[in-house]
Design an enzyme around this catalytic site. Structure first.
Site, mmCIF file in Angstrom:
data_model
loop_
_atom_site.group_PDB
_atom_site.id
_atom_site.type_symbol
_atom_site.label_atom_id
_atom_site.label_comp_id
_atom_site.label_asym_id
_atom_site.label_seq_id
_atom_site.Cartn_x
_atom_site.Cartn_y
_atom_site.Cartn_z
ATOM 1 N N SER A 1 0.802 -1.223 0.000
ATOM 2 C CA SER A 1 0.000 0.000 0.000
ATOM 3 C C SER A 1 0.834 1.272 0.000
ATOM 4 C CB SER A 1 -0.974 0.032 1.178
ATOM 5 O OG SER A 1 -0.279 0.223 2.391
ATOM 6 N N TYR B 1 -2.851 0.417 -3.307
ATOM 7 C CA TYR B 1 -4.064 0.963 -2.695
ATOM 8 C C TYR B 1 -3.672 1.893 -1.555
ATOM 9 C CZ TYR B 1 -3.109 -2.700 0.708
ATOM 10 O OH TYR B 1 -2.501 -3.496 1.636
#
EC number: 4.1.1.11
Length: 163
Positions: free
Chosen positions: A25, A58
């Site tokens: 991430s 993400y």
């Protein structure tokens, strides 16, 4: 038909940390997430201006007001603290929405503080040293032409006799 369009971008943010042993991430300051309309877990592309690397991951929420842009997991092999990056979010939308979407374009300073908010992806803030004026003018001309074309189509529809 659905189209994938620019939804938002955080332009030329400075990477503040990288943690190879974190579970993937990118950590983003909550203020920047709000400004760019990013949700936790949302997919983003990251373009490293410093070295040319490009990847997808993400978003996870970072401490509000911290200026954090943290590269986590394997991406830390590609992007390092101090690198300039662009975080880009795309949205999938129908034709009508695609033609009217106004992306959120967020420019930040070296400390990842917001210096300008806009909607023109081709615009470069004054004094930034970035090229962009020609793209902005082209974008404005294209937008005006599209609006004129849409207005002409609407006029033609309104002038058709009812059946």
């Amino acid at each position: 038909m659905f189209r994938t369009m620019l939804k938002s971008k955080i332009h030329r943010a400075t990477v503040t940390q990288a943690d190879l042993h974190y579970v993937g991430s990118v950590t983003v300051d909550a203020d920047l997430m709000d400004a760019a309309d990013l949700l936790e877990g949302e997919q983003v592309a990251i373009v490293d201006v410093t070295n040319g690397a490009r990847l997808e991951t993400y978003v996870i929420t970072g401490e509000r007001g911290s200026g954090v842009i943290g590269i986590n997991g394997a991406a830390a092999h590609l992007i390092e603290p101090g690198d300039l990056v662009i975080l880009i979010s795309y949205g999938v939308m129908d034709e009508l929405e695609a033609r009217s979407v106004r992306p959120k374009v967020i420019f930040v300073d070296a400390d990842n503080r917001i210096v300008e908010r806009g909607q023109d992806p081709g615009h470069a803030p004054a004094g930034s040293g970035l090229a962009g004026t020609a793209a902005s003018v082209t974008s404005a001309i294209t937008e005006a032409a599209a609006e004129t074309d849409d207005a002409a189509k609407l006029d033609a529809l309104l002038q058709q006799p009812e059946h």
